[in-house]
Motif scaffolding. Structure first.
Motif, PDB file in Angstrom:
ATOM      1  N   LEU A  70       0.876  -1.043   0.090  1.00 46.41           N
ATOM      2  CA  LEU A  70      -0.011   0.028  -0.034  1.00 46.41           C
ATOM      3  C   LEU A  70       0.904   1.259   0.066  1.00 46.41           C
ATOM      4  N   THR A  71       1.795   1.177   0.714  1.00 41.16           N
ATOM      5  CA  THR A  71       2.792   2.519   0.779  1.00 41.16           C
ATOM      6  C   THR A  71       3.337   2.902  -0.540  1.00 41.16           C
ATOM      7  N   VAL A 127      -3.309  13.541  -1.814  1.00 38.54           N
ATOM      8  CA  VAL A 127      -2.517  13.951  -0.771  1.00 38.54           C
ATOM      9  C   VAL A 127      -3.062  13.421   0.731  1.00 38.54           C
ATOM     10  N   GLY A 128      -4.271  14.037   0.798  1.00 37.74           N
ATOM     11  CA  GLY A 128      -4.840  14.142   2.000  1.00 37.74           C
ATOM     12  C   GLY A 128      -5.178  12.348   2.306  1.00 37.74           C
ATOM     13  N   LEU A 129      -5.219  11.392   1.547  1.00 35.78           N
ATOM     14  CA  LEU A 129      -5.159   9.833   1.670  1.00 35.78           C
ATOM     15  C   LEU A 129      -3.921   9.510   2.323  1.00 35.78           C
ATOM     16  N   ALA A 130      -2.662  10.009   1.395  1.00 37.05           N
ATOM     17  CA  ALA A 130      -1.402   9.763   1.986  1.00 37.05           C
ATOM     18  C   ALA A 130      -1.134  10.344   3.540  1.00 37.05           C
ATOM     19  N   LEU A 131      -1.454  11.237   3.496  1.00 38.16           N
ATOM     20  CA  LEU A 131      -1.380  12.025   5.263  1.00 38.16           C
ATOM     21  C   LEU A 131      -2.230  11.011   6.183  1.00 38.16           C
ATOM     22  N   LEU A 132      -3.422  10.814   5.915  1.00 40.31           N
ATOM     23  CA  LEU A 132      -4.124  10.170   6.699  1.00 40.31           C
ATOM     24  C   LEU A 132      -3.689   8.623   6.934  1.00 40.31           C
ATOM     25  N   VAL A 133      -3.128   8.050   5.973  1.00 41.15           N
ATOM     26  CA  VAL A 133      -2.336   6.719   6.227  1.00 41.15           C
ATOM     27  C   VAL A 133      -1.132   6.915   6.974  1.00 41.15           C
ATOM     28  N   GLN A 134      -0.312   7.815   6.570  1.00 32.60           N
ATOM     29  CA  GLN A 134       0.766   7.857   7.588  1.00 32.60           C
ATOM     30  C   GLN A 134       0.147   8.559   9.196  1.00 32.60           C
ATOM     31  N   THR A 135      -0.607   9.216   9.254  1.00 32.15           N
ATOM     32  CA  THR A 135      -1.249   9.533  10.662  1.00 32.15           C
ATOM     33  C   THR A 135      -1.870   8.300  11.493  1.00 32.15           C
ATOM     34  N   THR A 136      -2.249   7.628  10.743  1.00 29.73           N
ATOM     35  CA  THR A 136      -3.180   6.340  11.328  1.00 29.73           C
ATOM     36  C   THR A 136      -2.034   5.229  11.868  1.00 29.73           C
ATOM     37  N   SER A 137      -1.042   5.081  10.905  1.00 27.06           N
ATOM     38  CA  SER A 137       0.245   4.048  11.007  1.00 27.06           C
ATOM     39  C   SER A 137       0.814   4.251  12.275  1.00 27.06           C
ATOM     40  N   THR A 138       0.971   5.803  12.501  1.00 27.98           N
ATOM     41  CA  THR A 138       1.923   6.074  13.777  1.00 27.98           C
ATOM     42  C   THR A 138       1.014   6.511  15.073  1.00 27.98           C
TER      43      THR A 138
END
Length: 319
Positions: A70-71, A127-138
């Motif tokens: 996914l990344t 861009v919003g999806l990428a930021l949400l994935v990064q926030t959720t994973s951390t």
């Protein structure tokens, strides 16, 4: 050239629609101002172009190299969005320079601004999806991870469904010029393939398979784009080099169902409204009030007639 509608989504979205992200994506990324396809053949060519374009723009190299990630898919989507954000206005700007000899930019201001809004909306969603994935994973909280995961799944479906839509309409470019989506698809696919050929990045494949795999998508997209523009030119007189304002008028929608029956009577006369107390009008050639076969009536041609009254005798010089 665009359809005149009242709003971006034409009022198709409701509160329940947001439970289905693909429905929201269809309304948002294929707005009401995008013109309908001219014929089914052009629409089928667009669908083939979408499939071939997805091979080049949605991270298929990930599957070839050994599994879905996914990344890496998000990284490829961000790269493709950056390319589109730079390449789409550049290509449209070049075409505006070509069209300036037969028209002005002011005539295309509304569809150009709408297309730019659609492009920025899609790039912002990625861009919003990428930021949400990064926030959720951390994030460390369970509740935050659960809410973020649900929002991430909704936005992922929204972005994927939106990518399919914008690959079909190329950010509403058909509202500017009917042949512009085919041109944008071909240019975008080649620009994404050329860097791999120049740098020699064959993604772990042999030289032959790497070249075939990298060139397969742009060659296919270009061939379909040529078929699409050629059909538009032959059947509808739409030339890519001609300004949209100088193109011939397009045919209207083909009527379906039973043939049209024109309205009876005088189309330019005013409807006659009888007075509520006026007697019912008789037919000008209808029978008299006593019936068709009454003595002396005008209905039967051989009915007996009443005798004529006797005439007064008159002298030779009158009397």
């Amino acid at each position: 050239m665009a359809r005149a509608r009242g709003s971006w989504t034409d009022g198709t979205l409701t509160a329940r629609s947001f439970l289905k992200p693909h429905t929201v994506a269809r309304a948002v990324f294929h707005p009401a101002w995008i013109p309908d396809s001219l014929d089914p053949t052009v629409e089928r060519l667009k669908r083939f172009r979408v499939v071939a374009g997805a091979v080049a723009s949605l991270g298929v190299y990930t599957f070839v190299e050994g599994g879905f990630a996914l990344t890496e898919l998000l990284e490829n989507a961000l790269t493709a969005s950056a390319v589109l954000l730079f390449l789409t206005p550049l290509t449209v700007g070049v075409m505006l320079l070509v069209w300036r000899s037969t028209g002005t930019v002011r005539q295309l201001r509304v569809p150009l601004l709408n297309s730019l809004k659609l492009l920025l909306l899609f790039v912002g969603s990625v861009v919003g999806l990428a930021l949400l994935v990064q926030t959720t994973s951390t994030s460390g909280g369970i509740l935050l991870s659960l809410v973020g995961g649900l929002a991430m799944m909704w936005l992922l479906v929204f972005v994927v469904a939106g990518a399919v839509r914008v690959c079909g309409n190329l950010f509403g470019a058909a509202a500017v010029h009917r042949s512009l989506p085919a041109l944008l698809a071909a240019v975008t696919s080649w620009l994404m393939a050329v860097p791999d050929l120049v740098t020699g990045d064959l993604h772990g494949l042999s030289l032959t398979l790497g070249v075939v795999f990298i060139l397969g998508a742009p060659v296919t997209v270009t061939a379909i784009a040529l078929l699409e523009t050629g059909r538009l030119k032959r059947r509808y007189g739409i030339r890519l080099r001609a300004h949209p304002a100088s193109l011939p008028p397009l045919p209207g929608p083909v009527p379906t169902g039973l043939p049209h029956v024109p309205p009876q009577g005088n189309p330019y006369g005013h409807p006659h409204v009888p007075h509520p107390h006026a007697p019912y009008p008789r037919h000008p050639y209808g029978p008299g009030p006593q019936g068709p076969y009454a003595p002396g009536g005008s209905g039967h041609p051989y009915a007996p007639r009443p005798p004529y009254p006797p005439r007064r005798p008159r002298g030779p010089y009158g009397g």
